[in-house]
Enzyme design. Sequence first.
Site, short mmCIF file in Angstrom:
data_model
loop_
_atom_site.label_atom_id
_atom_site.label_comp_id
_atom_site.label_asym_id
_atom_site.label_seq_id
_atom_site.Cartn_x
_atom_site.Cartn_y
_atom_site.Cartn_z
N ARG A 11 -5.20 3.10 13.60
CA ARG A 11 -4.71 1.85 13.40
C ARG A 11 -2.99 2.02 14.67
NH1 ARG A 11 -2.38 1.09 8.17
NH2 ARG A 11 -0.93 -0.83 9.25
N SER A 13 0.07 0.50 14.92
CA SER A 13 1.05 0.31 14.12
C SER A 13 1.39 1.17 13.94
CB SER A 13 1.08 0.59 12.48
OG SER A 13 1.08 1.90 11.60
N ASP A 82 -4.39 4.05 1.98
CA ASP A 82 -5.17 3.04 2.63
C ASP A 82 -7.01 3.49 1.78
OD1 ASP A 82 -2.78 2.35 2.71
OD2 ASP A 82 -2.77 2.58 5.08
N ARG A 129 2.46 -2.01 -8.37
CA ARG A 129 2.87 -0.35 -8.44
C ARG A 129 4.62 0.32 -8.45
NH1 ARG A 129 5.11 4.00 -6.26
NH2 ARG A 129 4.55 3.22 -4.14
N ARG A 130 5.68 -0.43 -7.48
CA ARG A 130 6.45 0.38 -7.36
C ARG A 130 6.88 -1.00 -8.48
NH1 ARG A 130 5.75 1.05 -0.88
NH2 ARG A 130 6.14 2.94 -0.97
N GLY A 152 4.97 -6.53 6.49
CA GLY A 152 5.33 -6.19 7.24
C GLY A 152 5.38 -4.37 7.68
N ASN A 153 5.00 -4.26 8.78
CA ASN A 153 6.16 -2.76 9.33
C ASN A 153 7.49 -2.55 8.72
OD1 ASN A 153 7.92 -3.76 11.34
ND2 ASN A 153 5.79 -3.28 12.86
N VAL A 154 7.42 -1.15 9.02
CA VAL A 154 8.58 -0.05 8.78
C VAL A 154 9.65 -1.06 9.34
CG1 VAL A 154 10.19 1.69 8.80
CG2 VAL A 154 7.71 1.50 8.78
N ARG A 157 10.78 -4.18 7.64
CA ARG A 157 11.28 -4.73 6.09
C ARG A 157 12.43 -4.18 6.39
NH1 ARG A 157 6.20 -2.56 2.08
NH2 ARG A 157 3.71 -3.29 3.72
N CYS A 244 -5.89 0.61 -4.05
CA CYS A 244 -5.02 0.67 -3.74
C CYS A 244 -3.95 -0.52 -3.77
CB CYS A 244 -4.98 1.05 -2.71
SG CYS A 244 -5.56 0.19 -0.72
#
Length: 319
Positions: A11, A13, A82, A129-130, A152-154, A157, A244
Amino acid sequence: MTERALRLGTRRSKLAMAQSGQVAEEVRQLTGRPVELVEITTYGDTSREHLAQIGGTGVFATALRDALREGEVDFAVHSLKDLPTAQPEEFTLAALPVREDPRDVLIARDGLTFAQLPDGARVGTGSPRRMAQLNAYARAHGLTIETVPIRGNVDSRIGYVHDGRLDAVVLAAAGLSRVGRLDEVTDFLSVDMVLPAPGQGALAIECAASNAALVATLAELDDPYTRAAVTAERSLLAALEAGCSAPVGALADLLADGQVVKEMRLRGVVGATDGSSLVQLTTTGPVPETEDQATAFGRELAAEMLAKGAAGLMGERAL
């Protein structure tokens, strides 16, 4: 004549590129062949919907597998969490390398830990889950938090915390480690507080099952303890018939007596996303020596969880 480069599908990212780059270097050292990264855009990367709404399972894996099938790449690197639990027969997970830290972490404003968050703190995460476990923990400890769905990506976030829109975000330690940003973590969340996603922190190196030479080469990067643990975790997820994006956490860890690994402990949790109810169980047994034994380990714990009402907590697809 030099052998042609091996093509590794990844990917685009920043995180995917970082972890694929690490694997590429290991394969280079192993084979003496050059490895080139082939960047592939997946539906999960382009869709702006929440993962729970686009089905979660497989949205990142499908395009990589299409490229494998078409012969555009020789092998692919996935974040194991994933990957759908059902493995297509035409592909094989040739290697599951040594797993990174499976824990979740908090990045909060002003260096706050979870316990120091103010009443009503807004905590961002894209994971049911979180949400389920954070809300349950907060309820049990007299804290009031609001979990806010984000994507979104790291960078984006963490940006929500820096620009003041959120008090904190929860991310996976492994991902931050791979992009070199662990120093921004303000709290490592104990697995007693939040069980990670099945397979979290582990990578999967996948190639065509028919390519026996490549399967054998990549298998040298496999870690048998990681494989036993994540196979049990993913078997639990599969037996709960959950994807997932479901509010399921699982962690298998190996219990050592001195230097000798004697047993494996598997913990599983399913929860309502508001934290109002959790089904959490643990089992311990001999370390599985085969894939079938590891699969049975997860399946048995899932059966106990279902008997305690887990199925009723997984119907919540809406965030």
